[in-house]
Design a protein around this motif. Structure first.
Motif, PDB file in Angstrom:
ATOM      1  N   VAL A 294       0.832  -1.207   0.000  1.00 35.21           N
ATOM      2  CA  VAL A 294       0.000   0.000   0.000  1.00 35.21           C
ATOM      3  C   VAL A 294       0.866   1.256   0.000  1.00 35.21           C
ATOM      4  CG1 VAL A 294      -1.700   1.326   1.322  1.00 35.21           C
ATOM      5  CG2 VAL A 294      -1.967  -1.161   1.081  1.00 35.21           C
ATOM      6  N   PHE A 295       1.978   1.211   0.732  1.00 41.43           N
ATOM      7  CA  PHE A 295       2.848   2.394   0.785  1.00 41.43           C
ATOM      8  C   PHE A 295       3.965   2.311  -0.251  1.00 41.43           C
ATOM      9  CE2 PHE A 295       0.847   2.030   4.955  1.00 41.43           C
ATOM     10  CZ  PHE A 295       0.194   3.246   4.978  1.00 41.43           C
ATOM     11  N   ASP A 296       3.917   1.298  -1.092  1.00 43.73           N
ATOM     12  CA  ASP A 296       4.912   1.153  -2.157  1.00 43.73           C
ATOM     13  C   ASP A 296       6.320   1.298  -1.579  1.00 43.73           C
ATOM     14  OD1 ASP A 296       5.744   0.911  -4.923  1.00 43.73           O
ATOM     15  OD2 ASP A 296       6.265   3.034  -4.805  1.00 43.73           O
ATOM     16  N   VAL A 302      11.899   6.968   4.164  1.00 46.65           N
ATOM     17  CA  VAL A 302      11.734   7.335   5.575  1.00 46.65           C
ATOM     18  C   VAL A 302      10.233   7.462   5.775  1.00 46.65           C
ATOM     19  CG1 VAL A 302      12.178   9.061   7.361  1.00 46.65           C
ATOM     20  CG2 VAL A 302      13.945   8.513   5.657  1.00 46.65           C
ATOM     21  N   TYR A 303       9.724   6.573   6.597  1.00 44.24           N
ATOM     22  CA  TYR A 303       8.280   6.390   6.684  1.00 44.24           C
ATOM     23  C   TYR A 303       7.782   6.929   8.023  1.00 44.24           C
ATOM     24  CZ  TYR A 303       4.128   3.698   7.830  1.00 44.24           C
ATOM     25  OH  TYR A 303       2.886   3.329   8.252  1.00 44.24           O
ATOM     26  N   TRP A 304       6.713   7.723   7.976  1.00 48.25           N
ATOM     27  CA  TRP A 304       6.182   8.289   9.219  1.00 48.25           C
ATOM     28  C   TRP A 304       4.674   8.113   9.293  1.00 48.25           C
ATOM     29  CZ3 TRP A 304       5.841  14.219  10.613  1.00 48.25           C
ATOM     30  CH2 TRP A 304       5.344  14.341  11.926  1.00 48.25           C
ATOM     31  N   CYS A 305       4.257   7.358  10.297  1.00 53.66           N
ATOM     32  CA  CYS A 305       2.843   7.226  10.621  1.00 53.66           C
ATOM     33  C   CYS A 305       2.630   7.970  11.926  1.00 53.66           C
ATOM     34  CB  CYS A 305       2.492   5.745  10.768  1.00 53.66           C
ATOM     35  SG  CYS A 305       0.924   5.429  11.583  1.00 53.66           S
ATOM     36  N   THR A 306       1.698   8.933  11.937  1.00 56.43           N
ATOM     37  CA  THR A 306       1.549   9.813  13.110  1.00 56.43           C
ATOM     38  C   THR A 306       0.642   9.227  14.189  1.00 56.43           C
ATOM     39  OG1 THR A 306      -0.402  10.979  12.289  1.00 56.43           O
ATOM     40  CG2 THR A 306       1.764  11.836  11.609  1.00 56.43           C
ATOM     41  N   ALA A 307       0.163   8.016  13.999  1.00 54.28           N
ATOM     42  CA  ALA A 307      -0.737   7.421  14.994  1.00 54.28           C
ATOM     43  C   ALA A 307       0.007   7.198  16.315  1.00 54.28           C
ATOM     44  CB  ALA A 307      -1.279   6.095  14.476  1.00 54.28           C
ATOM     45  N   ASP A 308      -0.730   6.797  17.327  1.00 52.81           N
ATOM     46  CA  ASP A 308      -0.134   6.439  18.607  1.00 52.81           C
ATOM     47  C   ASP A 308      -0.083   4.906  18.668  1.00 52.81           C
ATOM     48  OD1 ASP A 308       0.113   7.896  21.615  1.00 52.81           O
ATOM     49  OD2 ASP A 308      -0.284   5.733  21.657  1.00 52.81           O
ATOM     50  N   VAL A 309       0.947   4.370  19.308  1.00 53.82           N
ATOM     51  CA  VAL A 309       1.005   2.902  19.398  1.00 53.82           C
ATOM     52  C   VAL A 309      -0.134   2.333  20.229  1.00 53.82           C
ATOM     53  CG1 VAL A 309       3.463   2.518  18.961  1.00 53.82           C
ATOM     54  CG2 VAL A 309       2.667   2.942  21.305  1.00 53.82           C
ATOM     55  N   THR A 354       9.608  10.486   3.433  1.00 57.82           N
ATOM     56  CA  THR A 354       9.136  10.252   2.064  1.00 57.82           C
ATOM     57  C   THR A 354       7.686   9.768   2.025  1.00 57.82           C
ATOM     58  OG1 THR A 354      10.010   7.985   2.120  1.00 57.82           O
ATOM     59  CG2 THR A 354      11.460   9.701   1.227  1.00 57.82           C
ATOM     60  N   ILE A 355       7.275   9.051   3.080  1.00 56.80           N
ATOM     61  CA  ILE A 355       5.904   8.531   3.142  1.00 56.80           C
ATOM     62  C   ILE A 355       5.290   9.045   4.441  1.00 56.80           C
ATOM     63  CG2 ILE A 355       4.451   6.468   3.243  1.00 56.80           C
ATOM     64  CD1 ILE A 355       6.786   4.908   1.971  1.00 56.80           C
ATOM     65  N   PHE A 356       4.126   9.662   4.336  1.00 60.88           N
ATOM     66  CA  PHE A 356       3.498  10.289   5.504  1.00 60.88           C
ATOM     67  C   PHE A 356       2.064   9.787   5.620  1.00 60.88           C
ATOM     68  CE2 PHE A 356       1.153  14.050   7.262  1.00 60.88           C
ATOM     69  CZ  PHE A 356       1.734  14.047   8.518  1.00 60.88           C
ATOM     70  N   TYR A 357       1.722   9.272   6.793  1.00 60.04           N
ATOM     71  CA  TYR A 357       0.426   8.596   6.995  1.00 60.04           C
ATOM     72  C   TYR A 357      -0.243   9.216   8.210  1.00 60.04           C
ATOM     73  CZ  TYR A 357      -2.472   4.224   7.331  1.00 60.04           C
ATOM     74  OH  TYR A 357      -3.470   3.279   7.371  1.00 60.04           O
ATOM     75  N   THR A 358      -1.368   9.889   8.025  1.00 61.97           N
ATOM     76  CA  THR A 358      -2.017  10.551   9.152  1.00 61.97           C
ATOM     77  C   THR A 358      -3.539  10.415   9.061  1.00 61.97           C
ATOM     78  OG1 THR A 358      -1.933  12.560  10.527  1.00 61.97           O
ATOM     79  CG2 THR A 358      -2.168  12.883   8.161  1.00 61.97           C
ATOM     80  N   GLN A 375       3.266  26.334   3.779  1.00 63.23           N
ATOM     81  CA  GLN A 375       4.095  26.924   2.719  1.00 63.23           C
ATOM     82  C   GLN A 375       5.499  27.266   3.180  1.00 63.23           C
ATOM     83  OE1 GLN A 375       3.002  26.448   0.030  1.00 63.23           O
ATOM     84  NE2 GLN A 375       0.839  26.950  -0.249  1.00 63.23           N
ATOM     85  N   LYS A 376       5.643  27.555   4.474  1.00 65.33           N
ATOM     86  CA  LYS A 376       6.988  27.949   4.893  1.00 65.33           C
ATOM     87  C   LYS A 376       7.932  26.754   5.070  1.00 65.33           C
ATOM     88  CE  LYS A 376       6.212  28.682   9.826  1.00 65.33           C
ATOM     89  NZ  LYS A 376       5.601  29.649  10.738  1.00 65.33           N
ATOM     90  N   THR A 377       7.454  25.557   4.729  1.00 64.13           N
ATOM     91  CA  THR A 377       8.334  24.386   4.757  1.00 64.13           C
ATOM     92  C   THR A 377       8.483  23.851   3.334  1.00 64.13           C
ATOM     93  OG1 THR A 377       6.500  22.846   5.089  1.00 64.13           O
ATOM     94  CG2 THR A 377       7.509  23.772   7.071  1.00 64.13           C
ATOM     95  N   SER A 378       9.427  22.939   3.140  1.00 62.09           N
ATOM     96  CA  SER A 378       9.707  22.473   1.783  1.00 62.09           C
ATOM     97  C   SER A 378       8.849  21.264   1.375  1.00 62.09           C
ATOM     98  CB  SER A 378      11.195  22.117   1.678  1.00 62.09           C
ATOM     99  OG  SER A 378      11.411  21.197   0.634  1.00 62.09           O
ATOM    100  N   ARG A 379       8.888  20.190   2.166  1.00 61.24           N
ATOM    101  CA  ARG A 379       8.169  18.927   1.912  1.00 61.24           C
ATOM    102  C   ARG A 379       8.560  18.256   0.605  1.00 61.24           C
ATOM    103  NH1 ARG A 379       4.112  21.400   0.829  1.00 61.24           N
ATOM    104  NH2 ARG A 379       5.044  23.346   1.481  1.00 61.24           N
ATOM    105  N   LYS A 380       9.688  18.637   0.039  1.00 61.01           N
ATOM    106  CA  LYS A 380      10.102  18.062  -1.245  1.00 61.01           C
ATOM    107  C   LYS A 380      10.426  16.568  -1.134  1.00 61.01           C
ATOM    108  CE  LYS A 380       9.977  21.370  -4.350  1.00 61.01           C
ATOM    109  NZ  LYS A 380       8.745  21.925  -3.715  1.00 61.01           N
ATOM    110  N   SER A 381      10.768  16.123   0.076  1.00 58.11           N
ATOM    111  CA  SER A 381      11.112  14.704   0.234  1.00 58.11           C
ATOM    112  C   SER A 381       9.899  13.782   0.063  1.00 58.11           C
ATOM    113  CB  SER A 381      11.735  14.470   1.619  1.00 58.11           C
ATOM    114  OG  SER A 381      10.852  14.916   2.636  1.00 58.11           O
ATOM    115  N   LEU A 382       8.693  14.316   0.267  1.00 58.42           N
ATOM    116  CA  LEU A 382       7.489  13.467   0.254  1.00 58.42           C
ATOM    117  C   LEU A 382       7.214  12.877  -1.120  1.00 58.42           C
ATOM    118  CD1 LEU A 382       4.930  15.601   2.307  1.00 58.42           C
ATOM    119  CD2 LEU A 382       5.987  13.434   3.009  1.00 58.42           C
ATOM    120  N   ARG A 383       6.789  11.593  -1.126  1.00 55.76           N
ATOM    121  CA  ARG A 383       6.352  11.016  -2.406  1.00 55.76           C
ATOM    122  C   ARG A 383       5.014  10.289  -2.318  1.00 55.76           C
ATOM    123  NH1 ARG A 383       7.281   5.773  -3.691  1.00 55.76           N
ATOM    124  NH2 ARG A 383       8.108   4.488  -2.014  1.00 55.76           N
ATOM    125  N   LEU A 384       4.563  10.012  -1.090  1.00 56.45           N
ATOM    126  CA  LEU A 384       3.279   9.324  -0.935  1.00 56.45           C
ATOM    127  C   LEU A 384       2.626   9.771   0.371  1.00 56.45           C
ATOM    128  CD1 LEU A 384       1.506   6.980  -2.182  1.00 56.45           C
ATOM    129  CD2 LEU A 384       2.588   5.484  -0.520  1.00 56.45           C
TER     130      LEU A 384
END
Ligand code: 6R9
Length: 650
Positions: A294-296, A302-309, A354-358, A375-384
């Motif tokens: 699903v996240f290819d 660098v994968y980030w899921c913002t949920a709580d464990v 690169t992958i952000f899940y929220t 807008q004041k940040t780049s976020r260029k690393s994101l792809r999914l």
């Protein structure tokens, strides 16, 4: 409305590098449902087994022969799959990036080798404290690396972990500890969220004074904030004192595929939260496979899921899925608006995520602050980008896509549940065109269907109750300690199927659109709250005679909590009692269950047989008094008029 204007076709540049393309999805999906044994047998090879399974699937939803077994003769250890097997090639790769609550505190990078050692030390310590295979361990920790370490250490020795979300209060901890008879609790002195301290150890102390909790022999306390806590010897032990001196190797327990891995409590329509039980083999196959597909997932993501464990999303998509896949998973202690509304995007830039899940609730809250903090940040690393927890409204979807992802990043809107262990309906970004607000198509092996109230399967374009016709390896196996409740809750409503509790629409293209819960579960900011739980907290107050709780549409939270309260004879309604009751619910369950509105109800609309007609209460809460429908079957129709008049205007 012009449907085609709302389709975001697969991006060719994404598909060119994607793991799963359209042809592959179509082919494999067809095989996965036609020959599930062959398909899941092959997928099962992704894990390291101590004994390879030969029996892949043995499932019957027929109530007379009911069983769900996957990989039943296989043996493995989940922590070995998440750690040991990566040491040869990924030992120095970052397994966890820890980003603390405050940006002024340094981030930590924990390699697979470090994580392995930390897990082994705790696992040895737990064994030394008498924890053996099959024992239950409660984990009540903030979002710090020790939470991941604790889960994997339990898995290593075959103990069943039960993670309790750090936002739950003493009563909720006590209920969960008592239900599964935990032997040991792992907690911290305090948690830290948005600069505010959460008294975790004090909550555990209060919980362990409550009835039913004397199975707990030991409380391990992580020093996190350094805040003062009461240590009650010999029960309470400092984590570092017990763990640091342990050897960094620990022989893993051989687990059968169907041995329990964890229990996670979740709210249902009735009664107390259920202990959803997941087992080792099928769950890990499914969590890791869905995470990769699903996240290819690519090796350098660098994968980030913002949920709580404390929620299932954290279990499957911060810990087990990513680590089984050898990925780099970011653990974030903080909140989206601290120190300001740029925090998420700054963390993305800082760690080149690169992958952000929220969750949609976070997107909506950030959207309200306008584009400037983004807008004041780049976020260029994101792809999914990913979304989970509740239906995402198309406006929020478009903002996420256009503003956060600058039109570059596909969004996977993933529908699933605590019970399902992993994602069941979701786009695959290289294979499936997106439609804002739709979870799109079923994952491999997943056979959704829509049924009407009588259980009739609906074909083609339709709206109905969402059921699943076949099993998948990540499916829950039982309600801990109450197998009958498992069967009654999920398999009796529409015989021969698993009933999700969700309503759903299928459009002309075969896309699925989840419409929300059709039972008495409220989805508040992506968290499930049972109306029965809030009602029972309210009636536990000495002045309350009766309470009825319903959900209502809420701009930020998706749904809010609306409570109707009838006081005991002789008690007078007042603003101070109003506040007191709201505080009482927070204290009994936790802040996530705080009612948004509480209305005094001299009487509740009931049928002649005494059933509360929630349909009517929902309409009043929604401020749709013209849609009350037939009230003639009520024992006393006049109560409705007075409730409409006295409605608390939000
Ligand atoms: C993973 C998780 C499950 C309930 C589920 C549904 C809602 C979750 C969704 C969604 C629409 C999505 N839900 N994801 N609704 N679109 N992408 O959230 O598990 O906490 O058990 O909640 O959440 O109503 O039944 P859980």
């Amino acid at each position: 409305m012009n449907q085609s204007a709302n389709v975001y076709p697969v991006k060719p540049e994404f598909a060119a590098k994607a793991r799963i393309t359209r042809e592959r999805y179509e082919q494999d999906y067809a095989e996965s449902v036609a020959q599930p044994e062959a398909f899941w047998g092959r997928v099962g090879h992704r894990l390291d087994w101590m004994r390879a399974p030969t029996q892949i699937k043995d499932v019957s939803y027929d109530l007379n022969h009911f069983r769900i077994h996957w990989y039943a003769d296989g043996e493995l250890n989940a922590s070995v799959n998440c750690l040991d097997r990566h040491l040869a090639n990924r030992g120095e790769k970052t397994a966890l990036i820890f980003e603390p609550d405050s940006p002024d505190q340094p981030a930590q990078h924990i390699t697979y080798r470090d994580l392995h050692a930390r897990v082994c030390r705790l696992a040895n310590a737990l064994r030394g404290l008498g924890v053996v295979k099959g024992d239950r361990v409660t984990i009540y920790l903030p979002m710090i690396p020790e939470a991941v370490v604790a889960m994997l250490a339990c898995a290593r020795i075959g103990a069943i972990h039960s993670v309790v979300f750090g936002g739950f209060a003493a009563n909720s901890i006590a209920d969960r500890v008592a239900d599964c008879g935990s032997k040991l609790i792992i907690t911290a002195d305090e948690g830290l969220r948005g600069g505010k301290k959460v008294p975790l150890k004090a909550n555990v102390d209060a919980a362990l004074k409550m009835p039913g909790t004397n199975s707990v022999e030991t409380v391990l306390v992580v020093r996190h904030t350094g805040g003062a806590v009461d240590m009650q010897m010999p029960r309470d032990r400092w984590y570092d004192a017990v763990v640091d001196s342990q050897p960094a190797e620990c022989v893993p327990e051989r687990m059968n595929a169907e041995d329990p891995l964890f229990i996670l409590y979740t709210s249902g329509s009735t009664g107390k939260p259920k202990g959803v039980l997941h087992t080792t083999g099928g769950y890990l196959v499914y969590a890791s496979f869905t995470h990769e597909a699903v996240f290819d997932l690519q090796e350098d993501d660098v994968y980030w899921c913002t949920a709580d464990v404390g929620w299932v999303t954290g279990h499957s998509y911060i810990v087990y899925g990513p680590l089984a896949n050898g990925a780099t998973s970011l653990v974030f202690e903080g909140v989206p608006n601290y120190p300001d509304y740029s925090r998420f995007w700054q963390v993305i830039d800082k760690h080149q995520v690169t992958i952000f899940y929220t969750a949609p609730t976070a997107i909506r809250a950030l959207m309200r602050e306008g584009e400037e903090p983004v807008q004041k940040t780049s976020r260029k690393s994101l792809r999914l980008l990913g979304s989970v927890g509740e239906p995402i409204n198309p406006e929020a979807w478009r903002w996420y896509y256009d503003v956060v992802g600058e039109g570059r990043c596909p969004i996977v809107d993933t529908w699933w549940q605590t019970e399902t262990g992993g994602i069941l309906i979701s786009p695959l970004a290289g294979a499936i065109d997106l439609k804002p607000g739709s979870a799109t198509k079923p994952f491999f092996g997943v056979v959704p269907a829509l049924v009407d109230a009588s259980g009739q399967v609906l074909d083609g374009e339709a709206e109905g109750n969402l059921v699943l016709l076949d099993s998948w390896p990540g499916q829950m196996r039982t309600v801990y300690g109450d197998h009958q409740r498992f069967i009654d809750t999920y398999f009796r409503t529409y015989p021969g199927t698993y009933f999700t509790g969700d309503g759903c629409r299928r459009d002309a293209d075969g896309y699925y659109w989840i419409t929300g819960r059709v039972d008495d579960v409220i989805n508040v900011s992506g968290h499930r709250i049972g109306t029965a739980e809030v009602e029972s907290a309210l009636v536990s107050h000495p002045k309350v005679a009766e309470a009825a709780v319903v959900g209502f549409p809420h701009d930020l939270k998706g749904q809010g909590i609306y409570a109707y309260v009838t006081l005991n004879a002789g008690e007078a309604a007042s603003e101070s009692l109003h506040k007191e009751l709201i505080a009482h619910v927070r204290k009994e369950i936790g802040p996530i269950a705080t009612p948004d509105h509480l209305q005094w109800a001299p009487g509740l609309p009931k049928t002649r047989s005494g059933k509360i007609m929630r349909r009517i209460l929902r309409k009043i809460a929604e401020n749709a008094p013209d849609q009350l429908g037939d009230t003639s079957t009520l024992a006393d129709p006049s109560v409705v008029d007075s409730l409409v008049k006295e409605r608390r205007v939000p």
